[in-house]
Design a protein around this motif. Sequence first.
Motif, PDB file in Angstrom:
ATOM      1  N   ALA A   1     -24.016  47.386 -16.540  1.00 23.21           N
ATOM      2  CA  ALA A   1     -24.089  48.872 -16.445  1.00 23.21           C
ATOM      3  C   ALA A   1     -24.623  49.245 -15.170  1.00 23.21           C
ATOM      4  O   ALA A   1     -25.310  48.603 -14.661  1.00 23.21           O
ATOM      5  CB  ALA A   1     -25.306  49.209 -17.628  1.00 23.21           C
TER       6      ALA A   1
ATOM      7  N   PHE B   1     -28.259  63.669 -24.587  1.00 24.75           N
ATOM      8  CA  PHE B   1     -27.532  62.598 -23.991  1.00 24.75           C
ATOM      9  C   PHE B   1     -26.269  63.231 -23.435  1.00 24.75           C
ATOM     10  O   PHE B   1     -26.044  62.409 -22.649  1.00 24.75           O
ATOM     11  CB  PHE B   1     -27.731  61.478 -24.996  1.00 24.75           C
ATOM     12  CG  PHE B   1     -28.938  60.714 -25.128  1.00 24.75           C
ATOM     13  CD1 PHE B   1     -29.543  59.824 -24.175  1.00 24.75           C
ATOM     14  CD2 PHE B   1     -29.855  61.208 -26.159  1.00 24.75           C
ATOM     15  CE1 PHE B   1     -31.065  59.374 -24.301  1.00 24.75           C
ATOM     16  CE2 PHE B   1     -31.329  60.645 -26.379  1.00 24.75           C
ATOM     17  CZ  PHE B   1     -31.713  59.650 -25.410  1.00 24.75           C
TER      18      PHE B   1
ATOM     19  N   LEU C   1     -24.897  62.829 -19.643  1.00 26.08           N
ATOM     20  CA  LEU C   1     -23.781  61.672 -19.238  1.00 26.08           C
ATOM     21  C   LEU C   1     -22.694  62.625 -18.707  1.00 26.08           C
ATOM     22  O   LEU C   1     -22.095  62.384 -17.685  1.00 26.08           O
ATOM     23  CB  LEU C   1     -23.163  61.307 -20.507  1.00 26.08           C
ATOM     24  CG  LEU C   1     -24.132  60.133 -21.376  1.00 26.08           C
ATOM     25  CD1 LEU C   1     -23.159  59.381 -22.629  1.00 26.08           C
ATOM     26  CD2 LEU C   1     -24.232  59.088 -20.354  1.00 26.08           C
TER      27      LEU C   1
ATOM     28  N   PRO D   1     -20.327  56.374 -21.388  1.00 26.92           N
ATOM     29  CA  PRO D   1     -21.401  55.622 -22.221  1.00 26.92           C
ATOM     30  C   PRO D   1     -21.753  54.228 -22.234  1.00 26.92           C
ATOM     31  O   PRO D   1     -22.704  53.757 -22.276  1.00 26.92           O
ATOM     32  CB  PRO D   1     -20.927  56.129 -23.890  1.00 26.92           C
ATOM     33  CG  PRO D   1     -20.318  57.361 -23.778  1.00 26.92           C
ATOM     34  CD  PRO D   1     -19.455  56.984 -22.260  1.00 26.92           C
ATOM     35  N   ASP D   2     -20.675  53.478 -21.757  1.00 25.20           N
ATOM     36  CA  ASP D   2     -20.621  52.123 -21.818  1.00 25.20           C
ATOM     37  C   ASP D   2     -20.924  51.738 -20.462  1.00 25.20           C
ATOM     38  O   ASP D   2     -20.942  50.250 -19.945  1.00 25.20           O
ATOM     39  CB  ASP D   2     -19.097  51.237 -22.025  1.00 25.20           C
ATOM     40  CG  ASP D   2     -18.263  51.928 -21.170  1.00 25.20           C
ATOM     41  OD1 ASP D   2     -18.342  52.755 -20.295  1.00 25.20           O
ATOM     42  OD2 ASP D   2     -16.972  51.693 -21.331  1.00 25.20           O
TER      43      ASP D   2
ATOM     44  N   ILE E   1     -24.062  52.956 -19.165  1.00 26.56           N
ATOM     45  CA  ILE E   1     -25.516  53.229 -18.997  1.00 26.56           C
ATOM     46  C   ILE E   1     -26.262  52.207 -20.048  1.00 26.56           C
ATOM     47  O   ILE E   1     -25.661  52.124 -21.273  1.00 26.56           O
ATOM     48  CB  ILE E   1     -26.005  54.697 -19.079  1.00 26.56           C
ATOM     49  CG1 ILE E   1     -27.253  54.854 -19.190  1.00 26.56           C
ATOM     50  CG2 ILE E   1     -25.156  55.208 -20.413  1.00 26.56           C
ATOM     51  CD1 ILE E   1     -27.566  56.167 -18.991  1.00 26.56           C
TER      52      ILE E   1
ATOM     53  N   TYR F   1     -29.987  52.584 -22.233  1.00 23.19           N
ATOM     54  CA  TYR F   1     -31.318  53.294 -22.233  1.00 23.19           C
ATOM     55  C   TYR F   1     -32.328  52.646 -23.129  1.00 23.19           C
ATOM     56  O   TYR F   1     -32.289  51.891 -23.990  1.00 23.19           O
ATOM     57  CB  TYR F   1     -30.614  54.641 -23.133  1.00 23.19           C
ATOM     58  CG  TYR F   1     -31.851  55.614 -23.128  1.00 23.19           C
ATOM     59  CD1 TYR F   1     -32.248  56.441 -21.944  1.00 23.19           C
ATOM     60  CD2 TYR F   1     -32.625  55.808 -24.087  1.00 23.19           C
ATOM     61  CE1 TYR F   1     -33.218  57.528 -22.166  1.00 23.19           C
ATOM     62  CE2 TYR F   1     -33.501  56.796 -24.284  1.00 23.19           C
ATOM     63  CZ  TYR F   1     -33.920  57.761 -23.219  1.00 23.19           C
ATOM     64  OH  TYR F   1     -34.832  58.530 -23.244  1.00 23.19           O
TER      65      TYR F   1
ATOM     66  N   ALA G   1     -29.148  58.254 -28.971  1.00 22.72           N
ATOM     67  CA  ALA G   1     -28.460  57.584 -27.600  1.00 22.72           C
ATOM     68  C   ALA G   1     -27.233  56.555 -28.045  1.00 22.72           C
ATOM     69  O   ALA G   1     -26.147  56.674 -27.714  1.00 22.72           O
ATOM     70  CB  ALA G   1     -29.164  56.785 -27.065  1.00 22.72           C
TER      71      ALA G   1
ATOM     72  N   GLU H   1     -24.232  58.121 -29.256  1.00 20.42           N
ATOM     73  CA  GLU H   1     -23.365  58.713 -28.094  1.00 20.42           C
ATOM     74  C   GLU H   1     -22.552  57.455 -27.537  1.00 20.42           C
ATOM     75  O   GLU H   1     -21.790  57.470 -26.530  1.00 20.42           O
ATOM     76  CB  GLU H   1     -24.181  59.302 -27.059  1.00 20.42           C
ATOM     77  CG  GLU H   1     -24.642  60.525 -27.238  1.00 20.42           C
ATOM     78  CD  GLU H   1     -23.719  61.619 -27.333  1.00 20.42           C
ATOM     79  OE1 GLU H   1     -22.523  61.510 -26.758  1.00 20.42           O
ATOM     80  OE2 GLU H   1     -23.913  62.734 -28.205  1.00 20.42           O
TER      81      GLU H   1
ATOM     82  N   ILE I   1     -24.122  54.609 -26.322  1.00 25.92           N
ATOM     83  CA  ILE I   1     -24.870  54.128 -25.376  1.00 25.92           C
ATOM     84  C   ILE I   1     -25.709  52.910 -25.969  1.00 25.92           C
ATOM     85  O   ILE I   1     -26.441  52.601 -27.056  1.00 25.92           O
ATOM     86  CB  ILE I   1     -25.976  54.911 -24.776  1.00 25.92           C
ATOM     87  CG1 ILE I   1     -25.515  56.365 -24.226  1.00 25.92           C
ATOM     88  CG2 ILE I   1     -27.219  54.303 -23.720  1.00 25.92           C
ATOM     89  CD1 ILE I   1     -26.460  57.412 -23.875  1.00 25.92           C
TER      90      ILE I   1
ATOM     91  N   CYS J   1     -28.817  50.461 -26.034  1.00 23.67           N
ATOM     92  CA  CYS J   1     -30.224  50.780 -26.200  1.00 23.67           C
ATOM     93  C   CYS J   1     -31.023  49.488 -25.973  1.00 23.67           C
ATOM     94  O   CYS J   1     -30.847  48.547 -26.846  1.00 23.67           O
ATOM     95  CB  CYS J   1     -30.588  51.853 -27.253  1.00 23.67           C
ATOM     96  SG  CYS J   1     -30.076  53.218 -27.034  1.00 23.67           S
TER      97      CYS J   1
END
Length: 251
Positions: free
Chosen positions: A19, A182, A186, A193-194, A196, A198, A210, A213, A215, A217
């Motif tokens: 990421a 979120f 972005l 999303p792929d 990052i 969180y 998150a 979306e 993400i 986590c």
Amino acid sequence: MDTTSTDTECPYRQRLASATWVGFDLDDTLHEFRNASSAASNSVIRTISEQYAMPTQLLQQKYAVILREKTSHAFADDRSSHDYRKEGFLALLESVEIAADDEFIQGLLVTYERSLAASLKLKDGALGLLQRLKSLGKKVVVITEGPQDAQEWTVTQLGIAPCVDYLATTNQFRSTKTTGLFSHVLKHLGVAPDDIVYIGDNLDRDIVPAVDEGILCIYLADTPTVRTGEGVFRASSLAEDEQLLQNWPVV
């Protein structure tokens, strides 16, 4: 049941390592917000109690109710932190039938900010984790609910501003974490999303929206019995920073 995965058992490990962006909640994730805000609020309550001979316990009870009501929309408008605090202090005084002049209110605002500044404290491992991420070439975004001015002030006071590439707040985007923040962040940053990861401490306001979306986590949780879902890692503290990119336990 929580387990610790090997590389072959964890399909998310490569995504975690590759990421470009790492996102953080701010309050109670990077710093001890509850402790600091409680100390600041108590300073204000003591001032009111001494000035008007009101029981501190009564004031604390009244203010707790006011805070729950005033923060229900998570600061998704354009007002400053002083506006929110002044509104809260006026509501507290009104609830106990005190009519204070503007000079006294301004004094409460100063008392609160001074106490808050004196009480701010980074979470253990926060600075080391941020510095390590920057040394690895990661970009850091703080996605938090609160007034823009207050969160900018907090990041500066904590000494972590040089590690933060972007600070996103509900105040700035007029949206809470549970109503699209979120997604807005972005889109604003042009981040998929792929790309990052969180990190947050609140399951309902950080992790669930998150993950919705797409993400990946990391959930900071001291209670291992709390169940989460696919795409969520668990950590007990930021002091586990050496495990951020490898050997992170999967939930």
